[in-house]
Design a protein around this motif. Sequence first.
Motif, PDB file in Angstrom:
ATOM      1  N   ILE A 135      -7.533  -5.528   4.495  1.00 50.36           N
ATOM      2  CA  ILE A 135      -6.530  -6.605   4.381  1.00 50.36           C
ATOM      3  C   ILE A 135      -5.821  -6.814   5.718  1.00 50.36           C
ATOM      4  O   ILE A 135      -5.624  -7.949   6.165  1.00 50.36           O
ATOM      5  N   ILE A 136      -5.447  -5.700   6.361  1.00 44.80           N
ATOM      6  CA  ILE A 136      -4.786  -5.808   7.667  1.00 44.80           C
ATOM      7  C   ILE A 136      -5.730  -6.412   8.697  1.00 44.80           C
ATOM      8  O   ILE A 136      -5.348  -7.298   9.482  1.00 44.80           O
ATOM      9  N   LYS A 137      -6.977  -5.961   8.668  1.00 43.76           N
ATOM     10  CA  LYS A 137      -7.967  -6.432   9.637  1.00 43.76           C
ATOM     11  C   LYS A 137      -8.221  -7.928   9.501  1.00 43.76           C
ATOM     12  O   LYS A 137      -8.364  -8.651  10.504  1.00 43.76           O
ATOM     13  N   GLY A 141      -2.266  -9.782   4.972  1.00 48.49           N
ATOM     14  CA  GLY A 141      -1.018  -9.102   4.654  1.00 48.49           C
ATOM     15  C   GLY A 141       0.204  -9.994   4.697  1.00 48.49           C
ATOM     16  O   GLY A 141       1.266  -9.641   4.177  1.00 48.49           O
ATOM     17  N   SER A 142       0.072 -11.186   5.313  1.00 48.83           N
ATOM     18  CA  SER A 142       1.223 -12.090   5.420  1.00 48.83           C
ATOM     19  C   SER A 142       1.509 -12.827   4.124  1.00 48.83           C
ATOM     20  O   SER A 142       2.599 -13.370   3.938  1.00 48.83           O
ATOM     21  N   ASN A 143       0.517 -12.871   3.214  1.00 49.41           N
ATOM     22  CA  ASN A 143       0.726 -13.504   1.915  1.00 49.41           C
ATOM     23  C   ASN A 143       1.476 -12.532   1.010  1.00 49.41           C
ATOM     24  O   ASN A 143       1.013 -11.421   0.763  1.00 49.41           O
ATOM     25  N   LEU A 150      -0.361  -4.412  -3.487  1.00 48.72           N
ATOM     26  CA  LEU A 150      -0.587  -3.119  -2.837  1.00 48.72           C
ATOM     27  C   LEU A 150       0.469  -2.095  -3.274  1.00 48.72           C
ATOM     28  O   LEU A 150       0.150  -0.933  -3.544  1.00 48.72           O
ATOM     29  N   ILE A 151       1.711  -2.534  -3.328  1.00 46.29           N
ATOM     30  CA  ILE A 151       2.798  -1.652  -3.791  1.00 46.29           C
ATOM     31  C   ILE A 151       2.517  -1.188  -5.216  1.00 46.29           C
ATOM     32  O   ILE A 151       2.635   0.003  -5.537  1.00 46.29           O
ATOM     33  N   HIS A 152       2.145  -2.137  -6.072  1.00 49.71           N
ATOM     34  CA  HIS A 152       1.821  -1.827  -7.463  1.00 49.71           C
ATOM     35  C   HIS A 152       0.654  -0.850  -7.539  1.00 49.71           C
ATOM     36  O   HIS A 152       0.684   0.119  -8.325  1.00 49.71           O
ATOM     37  N   ALA A 163       3.511   3.276  -0.959  1.00 49.45           N
ATOM     38  CA  ALA A 163       4.072   2.057  -1.562  1.00 49.45           C
ATOM     39  C   ALA A 163       5.351   1.659  -0.838  1.00 49.45           C
ATOM     40  O   ALA A 163       5.557   0.479  -0.511  1.00 49.45           O
ATOM     41  N   ARG A 164       6.222   2.634  -0.563  1.00 49.17           N
ATOM     42  CA  ARG A 164       7.476   2.317   0.127  1.00 49.17           C
ATOM     43  C   ARG A 164       7.228   1.854   1.560  1.00 49.17           C
ATOM     44  O   ARG A 164       7.947   0.986   2.079  1.00 49.17           O
ATOM     45  N   LYS A 165       6.206   2.419   2.208  1.00 44.15           N
ATOM     46  CA  LYS A 165       5.873   2.007   3.574  1.00 44.15           C
ATOM     47  C   LYS A 165       5.458   0.533   3.596  1.00 44.15           C
ATOM     48  O   LYS A 165       5.894  -0.238   4.465  1.00 44.15           O
ATOM     49  N   VAL A 166       4.623   0.128   2.624  1.00 44.40           N
ATOM     50  CA  VAL A 166       4.223  -1.279   2.531  1.00 44.40           C
ATOM     51  C   VAL A 166       5.443  -2.154   2.285  1.00 44.40           C
ATOM     52  O   VAL A 166       5.609  -3.211   2.903  1.00 44.40           O
TER      53      VAL A 166
END
Length: 478
Positions: A135-137, A141-143, A150-152, A163-166
């Motif tokens: 996703i980052i590549k 990730g901007s959406n 991802l958190i879920h 999850a908290r980092k995201v």
Amino acid sequence: MPTTLPRLKCISLLNCFPKQTLTNNNIKQIHAQLITNNLNSPKLFSKLTDYYSSTSSNPNILNSIFYYFHPPHLLLFNTLIKCTPFNHSIHIFKTHFSKQLIPFDHNTFNFILGACARSPSYPTLKLGTQLHSLIIKQGFGSNVLVPTTLIHFYANNRDIKSARKVFDEMPDRNVVTWNAMITGYCSLKDGNEKNAVNGLCLFKEMLMVGGSEVRPNDTTVVCLLSAASQLGMVEIGVCLHGFAVKVLCKVEDDVFIGTGLVDMYSKCGCLESALSVFRRMKWRNVLTWTAMTTGLAIHGRGEEALKILYEMGSDGVKPNETTFTSLLSACCHAGLVEEGLQLFRDMEGKFGVVPWIQHYGCVVDLLGRNGNLNEAYDFIMEMPISPDTLIWRSLLSACRIHGDVVMGEKVGRFLLKFKEKSSEELAHKSEDYVALSNVYASAGRWDVVEVVRKKMKVKGICNQSGLSSVQTLSNDTL
């Protein structure tokens, strides 16, 4: 619904009818009409895929719809991933990722991460981490939907730090994002109160951010009520109750908040408050009734819990397996033997709920606590499913309490026959030997106690040492 469909009627059926109202035969007729009339619209076939998934678990039908289009269409690909079981979704994604025939979009990653979140395991966590890198590549990730999912995903797989980092790295967050993170903290009920506290602190930050995009809703309050019940802090639950009334709605009008309040007040020991909320609710689902019966059960008010059960029918709600587990537990703690046995008989006969292993375990516990050890043993031997070690341990414990050495010896033999397959099961095996030796000790048969202990040494089974913890004022555990 007509048995045959006029030409082109399929379009209006797909657009207007809820999928729950259509049978599998109706959907096949719609499918045939789409092909016959050459209606090769990906949007229509996407809806058809969604309809099929609600009536059939056969992935081959869904695959045939997807491969009907050449080249493959992204909308159908995304719908297929969303509607098929986890393993099939992963297989499809990996296959088409290697072929690179379809340019993925944010919905693709949203649906595949959702599938990973629904099937938490260590391999799933590793796969999701790889998807995160992808996703980052690819710049998705901007959406806001993708990092929220991802958190879920991380929270469901118990990786709350990731999850908290995201969450912290997201430039924009909406209420769903905040709810996903708060839910992640509140759902980790592993005996660690720190996660519940973190969920409440995050709610405080949410209020400080403000704005229409991050306005707390009923999901937020329900999760936080769970945190309050974990902490046993009724004052926090009361504040949340007041917040819900002031900002959201009357709690009696919202079945989810009402159910959360019933559960919170019950677990915090405020049964009268729980009953007050329960009685004022206009709509109550099976979770509401189960929360109320569970609350009465854990506080030893078994007769009231049984009364609640028989009120459910007049409210048009059918009890489920969890409801009966709570009620049978209530009968155990209240010593209501006849009522508990009648309730067990009524499960399948009157309510159509097939008993699970835990229901049989509750009945054995009920009979054992009351000293009906022979009845409990006969009940186990007549079970239509194989009893597990927990059921036998329950009866062995009852034998020790009531001093029945003969029955304890018989039950102990059954327990010691179970083969240990892991270190965890080996630890439980030591408990079985100790429990059996305690039965002999309670009857003063110390010579047999010595024999049992020697067997443990010969087999290399060590007794686990006890452990106690003390929490200091600075929240350090000693």
